[in-house]
Design a protein around this motif. Structure first.
Motif, PDB file in Angstrom:
ATOM      1  N   PRO A  89       0.804  -1.225   0.000  1.00  0.00           N
ATOM      2  CA  PRO A  89       0.000   0.000   0.000  1.00  0.00           C
ATOM      3  C   PRO A  89       0.835   1.272   0.000  1.00  0.00           C
ATOM      4  O   PRO A  89       0.583   2.197   0.783  1.00  0.00           O
ATOM      5  N   PHE A  90       1.831   1.335  -0.872  1.00  0.00           N
ATOM      6  CA  PHE A  90       2.715   2.489  -0.924  1.00  0.00           C
ATOM      7  C   PHE A  90       2.761   3.022  -2.352  1.00  0.00           C
ATOM      8  O   PHE A  90       2.727   2.251  -3.318  1.00  0.00           O
ATOM      9  N   ALA A  91       2.872   4.340  -2.459  1.00  0.00           N
ATOM     10  CA  ALA A  91       3.009   4.949  -3.784  1.00  0.00           C
ATOM     11  C   ALA A  91       4.350   4.574  -4.391  1.00  0.00           C
ATOM     12  O   ALA A  91       5.314   4.255  -3.685  1.00  0.00           O
ATOM     13  N   ALA A  92       4.438   4.627  -5.697  1.00  0.00           N
ATOM     14  CA  ALA A  92       5.694   4.322  -6.395  1.00  0.00           C
ATOM     15  C   ALA A  92       6.792   5.279  -5.927  1.00  0.00           C
ATOM     16  O   ALA A  92       6.565   6.480  -5.767  1.00  0.00           O
ATOM     17  N   GLY A  93       7.982   4.745  -5.693  1.00  0.00           N
ATOM     18  CA  GLY A  93       9.124   5.569  -5.316  1.00  0.00           C
ATOM     19  C   GLY A  93       9.086   6.121  -3.916  1.00  0.00           C
ATOM     20  O   GLY A  93       9.740   7.127  -3.634  1.00  0.00           O
ATOM     21  N   VAL A 117       8.163  -4.529  -4.333  1.00  0.00           N
ATOM     22  CA  VAL A 117       9.180  -3.800  -3.582  1.00  0.00           C
ATOM     23  C   VAL A 117       9.902  -2.807  -4.495  1.00  0.00           C
ATOM     24  O   VAL A 117      10.150  -1.652  -4.122  1.00  0.00           O
ATOM     25  N   VAL A 118      10.236  -3.243  -5.702  1.00  0.00           N
ATOM     26  CA  VAL A 118      10.923  -2.358  -6.643  1.00  0.00           C
ATOM     27  C   VAL A 118      10.029  -1.183  -7.021  1.00  0.00           C
ATOM     28  O   VAL A 118      10.502  -0.053  -7.179  1.00  0.00           O
ATOM     29  N   ARG A 119       8.748  -1.411  -7.149  1.00  0.00           N
ATOM     30  CA  ARG A 119       7.822  -0.312  -7.446  1.00  0.00           C
ATOM     31  C   ARG A 119       7.863   0.746  -6.352  1.00  0.00           C
ATOM     32  O   ARG A 119       7.797   1.959  -6.628  1.00  0.00           O
ATOM     33  N   ALA A 120       7.997   0.310  -5.091  1.00  0.00           N
ATOM     34  CA  ALA A 120       8.011   1.248  -3.968  1.00  0.00           C
ATOM     35  C   ALA A 120       9.364   1.899  -3.747  1.00  0.00           C
ATOM     36  O   ALA A 120       9.500   2.785  -2.904  1.00  0.00           O
ATOM     37  N   ALA A 124      16.899   6.230  -6.952  1.00  0.00           N
ATOM     38  CA  ALA A 124      18.265   6.011  -6.475  1.00  0.00           C
ATOM     39  C   ALA A 124      18.300   5.136  -5.224  1.00  0.00           C
ATOM     40  O   ALA A 124      19.287   5.115  -4.506  1.00  0.00           O
ATOM     41  N   GLY A 125      17.209   4.411  -4.980  1.00  0.00           N
ATOM     42  CA  GLY A 125      17.083   3.652  -3.748  1.00  0.00           C
ATOM     43  C   GLY A 125      17.917   2.386  -3.725  1.00  0.00           C
ATOM     44  O   GLY A 125      18.449   1.923  -4.735  1.00  0.00           O
TER      45      GLY A 125
END
Length: 257
Positions: A89-93, A117-120, A124-125
């Protein structure tokens, strides 16, 4: 089925769990320090390590529905939530750092989880995956949470992150001591010996991955993004320039956030 939150909490209150917590914390400190000015997500059961990120802007603990959730931190505003690990439930990035512990081994679909996980993850994460090592004794012992679900090899973790669009940047192993009470006091000595003499005996693998790309100018001025191919990572003798996470920054660039 995932281990319940009660089982995980109990394990990390026992001697073997306290040891695992300490040795993993050492690797994470080398890698990320206090995660200064970063938004940090812990996914799975990461709360034993999240208190160390005191320099972060925001730290959130997300726990899979099949596991259950506990309040964290012990005092102050609760920053935990229960999630479906196939639809976070998190926005991208949203996050600069994502720590995954007790997340992959018992996931219904590890690749779908990685994709979420990669979507979130911010552009540069950085992600650190912590997983039971297939060849280690901890994966063979049901007295620890690492003895449940699917253990991994380093190459399997590398394929997993590459399939999600990331590149591995560094890796390490820990928990060389068998998860048997009488041997736990020997853990620090076995850490030094094990990585040189018996690397296949490690109980846990840590792998860091990030997006790696550079811009290439096409004819006519168009810009194409091309993945950077990093060399195969190998453990090195202990030194500040080592690619081994126990002795250098996980990202391999000698800098902390």
């Amino acid at each position: 089925m995932r281990r319940s939150i009660e089982e995980l909490r109990t394990f990390y209150g026992e001697p073997a769990g306290a040891l695992a917590r300490r040795l993993l914390a050492r690797r994470l400190e080398d890698a990320w320090g206090e995660a200064t000015n970063s938004d940090v997500l812990g996914l799975g059961y990461a709360t034993p390590w999240l208190d160390a990120f005191v320099g972060a802007r925001r730290v959130v603990a997300a726990m899979p529905g099949g596991q259950g959730v506990e309040p964290w931190p012990a005092a102050g505003k609760n920053r935990t939530l229960l999630v479906d690990d196939r639809r976070l439930p998190f926005a991208a990035g949203s996050f600069d750092r994502i720590l995954m512990i007790h997340a992959l081994e018992e996931a219904d679909d590890a690749q779908a989880l990685m994709n979420e996980v990669v979507r979130a993850l911010s552009p540069a994460g950085r992600i650190i995956l912590v997983a039971a090592a297939r060849g280690g004794l901890w994966a063979r012992s049901e007295s620890t949470p690492f003895g449940y679900g699917q253990p991994f090899t380093r190459r399997q973790l590398e394929r997993l992150v590459r399939a999600a669009g990331l590149e591995p940047t560094a890796w390490s192993q820990t928990l060389y001591v068998p998860p048997w009470g009488p041997l736990l006091p020997l853990a620090d000595g076995l850490e030094q010996i094990g990585k040189r003499v018996m690397p296949g005996a490690a109980g846990v693998i840590l792998l860091e991955a990030t997006r790696q790309a550079y811009a290439r100018i096409r004819p006519g001025g168009a810009v194409a993004t091309v993945p950077v191919m990093v060399p195969e990572l190998q453990p090195q003798p202990a030194s500040r320039s080592s690619r081994d996470l126990s002795d250098s920054d996980l990202a391999g660039n000698g800098e902390r956030p």
